[in-house]
Design an enzyme around this catalytic site. Sequence first.
Site, PDB file in Angstrom:
ATOM      1  N   LYS A 113      -1.732  63.692 -11.220  1.00 23.93           N
ATOM      2  CA  LYS A 113      -0.366  63.885 -10.722  1.00 23.93           C
ATOM      3  C   LYS A 113       0.412  64.819 -11.643  1.00 23.93           C
ATOM      4  CE  LYS A 113      -0.274  59.350  -8.526  1.00 23.93           C
ATOM      5  NZ  LYS A 113       0.034  57.917  -8.667  1.00 23.93           N
TER       6      LYS A 113
ATOM      7  N   GLN B 120       3.070  53.492 -12.344  1.00 25.73           N
ATOM      8  CA  GLN B 120       1.694  53.433 -11.855  1.00 25.73           C
ATOM      9  C   GLN B 120       1.240  51.969 -11.718  1.00 25.73           C
ATOM     10  OE1 GLN B 120      -0.223  56.164 -10.880  1.00 25.73           O
ATOM     11  NE2 GLN B 120      -1.671  54.609 -10.175  1.00 25.73           N
TER      12      GLN B 120
ATOM     13  N   ASP C 268       8.084  56.903  -4.726  1.00 22.87           N
ATOM     14  CA  ASP C 268       6.904  56.247  -4.156  1.00 22.87           C
ATOM     15  C   ASP C 268       7.263  55.508  -2.861  1.00 22.87           C
ATOM     16  OD1 ASP C 268       4.444  56.643  -5.295  1.00 22.87           O
ATOM     17  OD2 ASP C 268       4.728  55.180  -6.904  1.00 22.87           O
TER      18      ASP C 268
END
Length: 294
Positions: free
Chosen positions: A54, A98, A121
């Site tokens: 990412k 994460q 997200d």
Amino acid sequence: MKEPLILSGKDVSAHVYDSLLERIKKLSKKKCTPGLAVVLVGENPASQVYVRSKTRIFKKFNLFTKTYQLESSIKSEELLLLIEKLNNNPLYHGILVQLPLPKHINSSDVINTISPKKDVDGFHPENAGLLSIGKPRFIPCTPKGIMKILEFYRINLDGKHVVVVGRSNIVGRPISILTSLKTKGANATVTTCHSGTPNIKGFTLIADVIVVALGVPNFLDSSMIKKGCTIIDVGINRVNSNNEKGYKLIGDANFEDLKNEVSSITPVPGGVGPMTIAMLVENTIEAAENNLFI
Ligand code: NDP
């Protein structure tokens, strides 16, 4: 049956990045560099790989990103405090924590602490709620990427029967919602299957489009589908291999067995995976734009 169409997330993501360049330029004229804070707790090797891929893309496009690598023993309160600081830091338009987090940390508490306006997200309950009423703000990256793949290859879901296997908040549930929304390219009739569904094959056999997102290698095979359907394989499973790495990545669909029976299918790797990262970049740019122009 004619050759299947391979739905390449690699190709679609390249197209997405091209289209984002203009938006990045426009933001840069306003002296704004989209920024993403990444919070990584512990040493989970798969999470480290995801975070590296990412952040590599963010750097490639000259976007700002910083990874906060924290000890797996960190106390919940310390983590929540860091997120609050990031919420208030104007350098960051997006915050990504994460997952999975170590067991002693409550993931919901962490997700709920991220400002919904920086929740690129799309996991915060406010954003999940907005999606479920058909007024999305941030759409979770993987389901959003799947919709882009379908749009790119002109696979219209209107009137189709979509079967989703998996109901996680990250993939299964949001893709079930997205495909059923009364919007262009969607408007499908959707069935969501999960570990409590007896006889999943009874559903997949009558599906026009199947999304497999369960994390079981090669779960879906040609005995479970209707000829000519479309398959979107979200699964990323590490299995042992004789290659130099000692492992390879395979999906939830048995690609070799299915490829001559379907009209189109996403490969693993190179299918949904690259789209997830592209959508993270897009959502971060969107967050920066919302911050500036609204
Ligand atoms: P979760 O483990 O959170 O959810 C899995 C879902 O599948 C659950 O709803 C579970 O049911 C269901 N399930 C599990 N086993 C079975 C079974 N045997 N039969 C029917 N249903 C089953 O996983 P995620 O949604 O996070 O991820 C799914 C897969 O997608 C993984 O391989 C993951 O690595 C991959 N992934 C890939 C991404 C990408 O970018 N390509 C991004 C995110 C995930 P229940 O709810 O009843 O437990």
